[in-house]
Scaffold this active site. Structure first.
Site, PDB file in Angstrom:
ATOM      1  N   HIS A 133     117.671  67.904  21.667  1.00  0.00           N
ATOM      2  CA  HIS A 133     117.538  69.274  21.171  1.00  0.00           C
ATOM      3  C   HIS A 133     116.170  69.811  21.573  1.00  0.00           C
ATOM      4  CE1 HIS A 133     118.484  72.761  18.857  1.00  0.00           C
ATOM      5  NE2 HIS A 133     117.502  72.587  17.999  1.00  0.00           N
ATOM      6  N   HIS A 167     114.094  77.894  18.251  1.00  0.00           N
ATOM      7  CA  HIS A 167     115.108  77.096  18.946  1.00  0.00           C
ATOM      8  C   HIS A 167     116.468  77.746  18.778  1.00  0.00           C
ATOM      9  CE1 HIS A 167     116.426  74.791  15.153  1.00  0.00           C
ATOM     10  NE2 HIS A 167     115.462  75.607  14.767  1.00  0.00           N
ATOM     11  N   CYS A 196     120.764  75.131  23.966  1.00  0.00           N
ATOM     12  CA  CYS A 196     119.351  75.165  23.601  1.00  0.00           C
ATOM     13  C   CYS A 196     118.442  74.857  24.790  1.00  0.00           C
ATOM     14  CB  CYS A 196     119.075  74.191  22.459  1.00  0.00           C
ATOM     15  SG  CYS A 196     119.445  72.455  22.836  1.00  0.00           S
TER      16      CYS A 196
END
Length: 226
Positions: free
Chosen positions: A55, A67, A156
């Site tokens: 991530h 994010h 992401c």
């Protein structure tokens, strides 16, 4: 409910925090923000290893990280307090399924969720030089809000790569597609497809053009592409 519990192993586990923070937590927040500014610089690309993926986020300073994360809640609610809470597994998985996400700002602790944070490792593999930290942070802040989500084409990693390098690319997506291609477009798969087609023709006892054409064409395409 089983599919949701299974898929939750692939994503972020999260507990919904209480609506009111304790006085002690409020007192500790400025200290956490200062610690973040000592470890990271504004515009840094942060990455956190998860179970099967990584991530990504952009550090904005003062212990805050921008994010992109799948989230279905904004579709059904306009309650900003609820939306700002940490995204739970159910919200995340349903967001992936309906292709809905948001670029949000969370604390470093919520972003990491107990995992190790790696800083700017993409600088070593990306052919483009990173932009200035302030420009990176401005881009990250400008894109805040609801966005369309795609597990392969806009996730992401695409978001942070655009913010820091000005290019929409995901190395995770590339590696996934490469692995799938190697699994499906192989000589063994071509041979297996040809054998299956022959068995089906024998089973149904037909040699018509409509049946013979796909039985020959599909294995040939896979063989040439392997």
């Amino acid at each position: 409910m089983f599919p949701l519990h299974f898929l939750s192993l692939l994503f972020i586990s999260a507990q919904s925090p209480e609506r009111k923070e304790s006085g002690r937590a409020c007192e500790q927040r400025p200290e956490k923000e200062r610690e973040g500014d000592l470890l990271f610089q504004r515009g840094d690309l942060l990455e956190v290893p998860r179970t099967l993926f990584t991530h990504f986020g952009i550090y904005l300073g003062e212990g805050r990280v921008a994010h992109l994360i799948p989230d279905i809640l904004p579709i059904f609610s306009h309650d900003q307090w609820k939306i700002r809470q940490m995204v739970t597994n159910a919200r995340l998985i349903l967001g992936v399924l309906v292709k809905c996400a948001s670029v949000r700002v969370d604390s470093v602790e919520d972003f990491a969720y107990g995992s190790q944070i790696l800083v700017n490792r993409m600088d070593q593999v990306c052919s483009r030089p990173p932009l200035q930290g302030e420009e990176v942070a401005r881009r990250a802040e400008k894109l805040r809000g609801a966005v369309c989500y795609s597990l392969l084409w806009y996730n992401c990693e695409h978001y942070v790569m655009y913010c820091r390098y000005g290019t929409l690319v995901s190395f995770q997506t590339f590696q996934f597609c490469k692995t799938v291609r190697e699994m499906l477009l192989s000589r063994s798969v071509a041979k297996g497809t040809a054998l299956l087609g022959a068995c089906l023709l024998l089973y149904f006892r037909t040699v018509s053009t409509c049946a013979l054409l796909p039985a020959v064409t599909l294995p040939s395409i896979i063989w040439m592409a392997s």
